[in-house]
Enzyme design. Structure first.
Site, mmCIF file in Angstrom:
data_model
loop_
_atom_site.group_PDB
_atom_site.id
_atom_site.type_symbol
_atom_site.label_atom_id
_atom_site.label_comp_id
_atom_site.label_asym_id
_atom_site.label_seq_id
_atom_site.Cartn_x
_atom_site.Cartn_y
_atom_site.Cartn_z
ATOM 1 N N VAL A 65 0.832 -1.161 0.025
ATOM 2 C CA VAL A 65 0.124 -0.077 0.198
ATOM 3 C C VAL A 65 0.833 1.225 0.031
ATOM 4 C CG1 VAL A 65 -1.992 -0.936 1.146
ATOM 5 C CG2 VAL A 65 -0.351 0.104 2.504
ATOM 6 N N ASN A 91 -7.103 -0.426 5.948
ATOM 7 C CA ASN A 91 -6.913 -0.858 7.178
ATOM 8 C C ASN A 91 -5.451 -1.414 7.215
ATOM 9 O OD1 ASN A 91 -7.827 -2.985 9.450
ATOM 10 N ND2 ASN A 91 -6.573 -4.364 7.875
ATOM 11 N N TYR A 157 3.594 5.520 15.694
ATOM 12 C CA TYR A 157 2.353 5.039 15.499
ATOM 13 C C TYR A 157 1.210 5.642 16.147
ATOM 14 C CZ TYR A 157 -1.281 1.438 15.899
ATOM 15 O OH TYR A 157 -2.491 0.661 15.800
ATOM 16 N N ALA A 159 1.283 8.832 16.226
ATOM 17 C CA ALA A 159 1.099 10.011 15.578
ATOM 18 C C ALA A 159 0.342 9.688 14.082
ATOM 19 C CB ALA A 159 2.343 10.823 15.250
ATOM 20 N N SER A 160 0.462 8.587 13.634
ATOM 21 C CA SER A 160 -0.183 8.012 12.400
ATOM 22 C C SER A 160 -1.524 7.800 12.615
ATOM 23 C CB SER A 160 0.806 6.620 11.927
ATOM 24 O OG SER A 160 0.389 5.607 12.714
HETATM 25 P P1 NAP Z 1 -1.434 -7.495 11.409
HETATM 26 O O1 NAP Z 1 -2.073 -8.897 12.129
HETATM 27 O O2 NAP Z 1 0.091 -7.382 11.865
HETATM 28 O O3 NAP Z 1 -1.985 -7.518 10.053
HETATM 29 C C1 NAP Z 1 -1.559 -6.625 9.411
HETATM 30 C C2 NAP Z 1 -2.202 -6.730 7.991
HETATM 31 O O4 NAP Z 1 -1.602 -5.408 7.164
HETATM 32 C C3 NAP Z 1 -1.529 -7.702 7.157
HETATM 33 O O5 NAP Z 1 -2.650 -8.133 6.373
HETATM 34 C C4 NAP Z 1 -0.523 -7.269 6.472
HETATM 35 O O6 NAP Z 1 -0.240 -7.963 5.230
HETATM 36 C C5 NAP Z 1 -0.840 -5.774 6.201
HETATM 37 N N1 NAP Z 1 0.296 -4.953 5.649
HETATM 38 C C6 NAP Z 1 1.078 -4.464 6.335
HETATM 39 N N2 NAP Z 1 1.828 -3.572 5.813
HETATM 40 C C7 NAP Z 1 1.454 -3.455 4.616
HETATM 41 C C8 NAP Z 1 1.680 -3.112 3.291
HETATM 42 N N3 NAP Z 1 2.738 -2.056 3.214
HETATM 43 N N4 NAP Z 1 1.131 -3.224 2.240
HETATM 44 C C9 NAP Z 1 0.195 -4.028 2.288
HETATM 45 N N5 NAP Z 1 -0.424 -4.807 3.214
HETATM 46 C C10 NAP Z 1 0.254 -4.425 4.479
HETATM 47 O O7 NAP Z 1 -2.144 -6.086 12.137
HETATM 48 P P2 NAP Z 1 -3.480 -5.842 12.898
HETATM 49 O O8 NAP Z 1 -3.294 -6.006 14.288
HETATM 50 O O9 NAP Z 1 -4.502 -6.892 12.286
HETATM 51 O O10 NAP Z 1 -3.523 -4.462 12.502
HETATM 52 C C11 NAP Z 1 -4.288 -4.056 11.413
HETATM 53 C C12 NAP Z 1 -4.832 -2.652 11.679
HETATM 54 O O11 NAP Z 1 -5.565 -2.409 12.624
HETATM 55 C C13 NAP Z 1 -3.578 -1.703 11.554
HETATM 56 O O12 NAP Z 1 -3.798 -0.242 10.847
HETATM 57 C C14 NAP Z 1 -3.418 -1.335 13.079
HETATM 58 O O13 NAP Z 1 -2.853 -0.148 13.218
HETATM 59 C C15 NAP Z 1 -5.054 -1.542 13.646
HETATM 60 N N6 NAP Z 1 -5.190 -1.751 14.946
HETATM 61 C C16 NAP Z 1 -4.758 -2.865 15.415
HETATM 62 C C17 NAP Z 1 -5.129 -3.009 16.767
HETATM 63 C C18 NAP Z 1 -4.965 -4.429 17.225
HETATM 64 O O14 NAP Z 1 -4.887 -4.715 18.513
HETATM 65 N N7 NAP Z 1 -4.288 -5.592 16.643
HETATM 66 C C19 NAP Z 1 -5.494 -2.308 17.558
HETATM 67 C C20 NAP Z 1 -5.855 -1.012 17.108
HETATM 68 C C21 NAP Z 1 -5.525 -0.650 15.564
HETATM 69 P P3 NAP Z 1 1.045 -8.405 4.548
HETATM 70 O O15 NAP Z 1 1.813 -9.163 5.677
HETATM 71 O O16 NAP Z 1 0.623 -9.681 3.639
HETATM 72 O O17 NAP Z 1 1.697 -7.545 3.784
#
Ligand code: NAP
Length: 260
Positions: A65, A91, A157, A159-160
Site C-alpha cells: 500500500v 486497514n 504509531y 501520531a500516524s
Molecule cells: P497484523 O495482524 O500485523 O496484520 C496487518 C495486515 O496489514 C496484514 O494483512 C499485512 O499483510 C498488511 N500490511 C502491512 N503492511 C502492508 C503494506 N505495506 N502493504 C500492504 N499490506 C500491508 O495487524 P492487525 O493487528 O490486524 O492491524 C491491522 C490494522 O488495525 C492496523 O492499521 C493497526 O494499526 C490497526 N489496529 C490494530 C489493533 C490490534 O489490537 N491488533 C489495535 C488498534 C488498531 P502482509 O503481511 O501480507 O503485507
C-alpha cells in the site's frame, strides 16, 4: 436489519491476516464481493480459501500500500473483477515498537508512510470508482492509541493513527458532495497475528485493563466497519466508533478494579 450487501464490491487493505481478515470475513458472510489485499501471497491465498466457504466471491491482489502504482492497479483490478468499487476499508498498518529516544527518522518515516500516507493514497485512488457509482463508503482502521490514549514506544504509531482522524474529517467534507462517506473504526486491543507477536505477557497485561476482561476479536471490528458501510449509515460521515471493550473508560485503577 441492514439492506443487503449482496454483490457490493469491497476492497479491504491489509486483509491477508489480522483485523483486515476479520473485516473481509464479515463482508464475505454478508455476500459482498471481497478483494483481499496484502504483500504475502501465501497468507492471501489462505485467507481467500477460508472466506470462500461462505459462498461469496473472494479474490486477492498482492500490493504494497506504500506503492502508489500498485494501489492504482489494485483499484483497477478490483473494479474490473467485481463491477466497480462500493466500499473501501483502508486497514493496512504496522506497529513496530521503539522508544522515542532510540527512534530514527527512518523508523518514523516507515510507520508514517505505511499507516498515514498509504491511507491518503488508497482513498485518493478509490474515489474515481465511487464517483462512477454515485456513492461510496470509506472506512479507515485507526486505533485508540494516538487519538485517545498513549503508550510508551509507539509515538510514531500514535501520531500516524491520530493523523488518520484529521485526514478522515477533512476528506469526509471534500467527498460529501459525491455521496461518499469517510469514517473510522478505533480498535482497542484485538487478538491478531500482529498482537500475538507482541508476546503473551503483553496480551495478559492488556486484557487485565479491559472492563470486559478479554481482548477483542477481529470480527468485532468487522461488524463496526459493516455498520459504516451500510446504506442505513449513509448520513454519517467524518465520525469514529471505538471498539475496545470499555478499555478507555475507567478514570482510575480503583474504577477499573470495580469492574472486576
Ligand atoms: P497484523 O495482524 O500485523 O496484520 C496487518 C495486515 O496489514 C496484514 O494483512 C499485512 O499483510 C498488511 N500490511 C502491512 N503492511 C502492508 C503494506 N505495506 N502493504 C500492504 N499490506 C500491508 O495487524 P492487525 O493487528 O490486524 O492491524 C491491522 C490494522 O488495525 C492496523 O492499521 C493497526 O494499526 C490497526 N489496529 C490494530 C489493533 C490490534 O489490537 N491488533 C489495535 C488498534 C488498531 P502482509 O503481511 O501480507 O503485507
Amino acid at each position: 436489519m441492514f439492506t443487503s450487501f449482496e454483490n457490493k464490491s469491497v476492497v479491504v487493505t491489509g486483509s491477508s491476516k489480522g483485523i483486515g481478515k476479520g473485516i473481509a470475513k464479515v463482508f464475505a458472510k454478508s455476500k459482498a464481493k471481497v478483494m483481499i489485499v496484502g504483500r504475502n501471497k501465501e497468507d492471501s491465498i489462505k485467507t481467500v480459501q477460508e472466506l470462500k466457504v461462505h459462498g461469496g466471491t473472494v479474490d486477492y491482489f498482492i500490493a504494497d500500500v506504500t506503492n502508489q502504482d500498485q494501489v492504482e492497479q489494485l483499484m483497477r483490478t478490483a473494479s474490473d473483477k467485481h463491477g466497480g468499487i462500493d466500499i473501501l476499508c483502508a486497514n493496512a498498518g504496522i506497529f513496530p515498537q521503539k522508544p522515542l529516544l532510540e527512534m530514527t527518522t527512518d523508523d518514523w518515516d516507515f510507520v508514517l508512510t505505511t499507516n498515514l500516507r498509504s491511507c491518503f493514497q488508497t482513498v485518493k485512488a478509490v474515489v474515481p470508482y465511487m464517483q462512477k457509482k454515485g456513492m461510496g463508503r470509506i472506512i479507515v482502521t485507526s486505533s485508540i492509541t494516538g487519538p485517545v490514549t498513549g503508550y510508551p514506544g509507539w509515538s510514531h504509531y500514535a501520531a500516524s493513527k491520530a493523523g488518520q482522524l484529521g485526514f478522515v474529517r477533512t476528506a469526509s467534507l471534500e467527498l460529501a458532495k459525491y455521496n461518499i462517506t469517510v469514517n473510522a473504526v478505533l480498535p482497542g486491543n484485538i487478538l491478531t497475528e500482529g498482537l500475538i507477536a507482541l508476546g503473551e505477557d503483553y496480551q495478559k497485561s492488556m486484557a487485565a485493563t479491559i472492563p470486559m476482561n478479554k481482548l477483542g476479536s477481529i470480527e468485532d471490528i468487522g461488524y463496526a466497519a459493516l455498520f459504516f458501510a451500510s446504506k442505513e449509515a449513509g448520513y454519517i460521515t467524518g465520525q469514529t466508533i471505538i471498539v475496545d471493550g470499555g478499555q478507555i473508560l475507567p478514570e482510575s485503577i480503583d474504577a477499573l478494579n470495580a469492574t472486576k
